[in-house]
Design a protein around this motif. Structure first.
Motif, PDB file in Angstrom:
ATOM      1  N   SER A  19     -10.182  12.235  -5.123  1.00  0.00           N
ATOM      2  CA  SER A  19      -9.711  11.062  -3.894  1.00  0.00           C
ATOM      3  C   SER A  19      -9.434   9.927  -4.384  1.00  0.00           C
ATOM      4  O   SER A  19      -9.563   8.806  -3.622  1.00  0.00           O
ATOM      5  N   THR A  20      -8.024   9.749  -5.079  1.00  0.00           N
ATOM      6  CA  THR A  20      -8.121   8.739  -6.199  1.00  0.00           C
ATOM      7  C   THR A  20      -6.598   8.899  -5.768  1.00  0.00           C
ATOM      8  O   THR A  20      -5.956   9.990  -5.954  1.00  0.00           O
ATOM      9  N   ASP A  21      -5.420   7.476  -5.781  1.00  0.00           N
ATOM     10  CA  ASP A  21      -4.266   7.899  -5.113  1.00  0.00           C
ATOM     11  C   ASP A  21      -4.309   8.640  -7.020  1.00  0.00           C
ATOM     12  O   ASP A  21      -2.409   8.858  -7.000  1.00  0.00           O
ATOM     13  N   SER A  22      -4.205   8.268  -8.362  1.00  0.00           N
ATOM     14  CA  SER A  22      -3.866   8.291  -9.807  1.00  0.00           C
ATOM     15  C   SER A  22      -4.876  10.130 -10.096  1.00  0.00           C
ATOM     16  O   SER A  22      -3.891  10.770 -10.680  1.00  0.00           O
ATOM     17  N   ASN A  23      -5.355  10.491  -8.828  1.00  0.00           N
ATOM     18  CA  ASN A  23      -5.809  11.810  -8.696  1.00  0.00           C
ATOM     19  C   ASN A  23      -6.064  12.526  -7.656  1.00  0.00           C
ATOM     20  O   ASN A  23      -7.546  12.546  -6.988  1.00  0.00           O
TER      21      ASN A  23
END
Length: 137
Positions: A19-23
């Motif tokens: 749920s993060t912009d990097s994953n």
């Protein structure tokens, strides 16, 4: 067309971990999309719009925007798996793709948005206008 390599079965808990912009992963029509850095940088609405749906099922949001067929083809390139517990059999999920706009509008996917609420909203507006008009004295 979507990648033909085998897709993995993904649980809701596993999806929520991305749920993060990097994953970032997102479910759409029972399929799981990997929202890569390159995708986020190229998304016309900007990365924030998509990252807000990371780790969640974004089918309704995807259909509410009425994405074009070319956007759906782009989404098909991001498919990495399918959601565990969906109604279709696993063998069907290995070849399923995000439905075309016309198919989703016919009920092939989550579409719809506010269409069903428009008559109710109009009735409320007319009732409110009538109330104020009749009680204006």
């Amino acid at each position: 067309m979507a990648d033909t390599k085998p897709r993995k079965k993904i649980t809701a808990a596993e999806l929520a971990q991305h749920s993060t912009d990097s994953n970032a992963w997102m479910a759409c029509h029972g399929l799981v999309l990997n929202l890569s850095k390159e995708f986020l940088e190229e998304h016309p609405g900007g990365p924030d719009v998509v990252v807000a749906l990371a780790g969640k099922d974004g089918t309704q949001d995807f259909e509410d925007i009425s994405h074009s067929d070319s956007a759906r083809e782009w989404a098909n390139k991001l498919i990495i798996g399918y959601m565990k517990g969906t109604e279709e059999e696993e063998s069907e999920r290995k070849v399923k793709i995000v439905p075309k706009h016309a198919e989703a509008a016919r009920g092939g996917g989550g579409g719809g948005g506010l269409g069903a609420f428009i008559p109710a909203v109009l009735v409320l507006i007319l009732a409110g206008a009538a109330y104020f008009f009749l009680n204006k004295s």
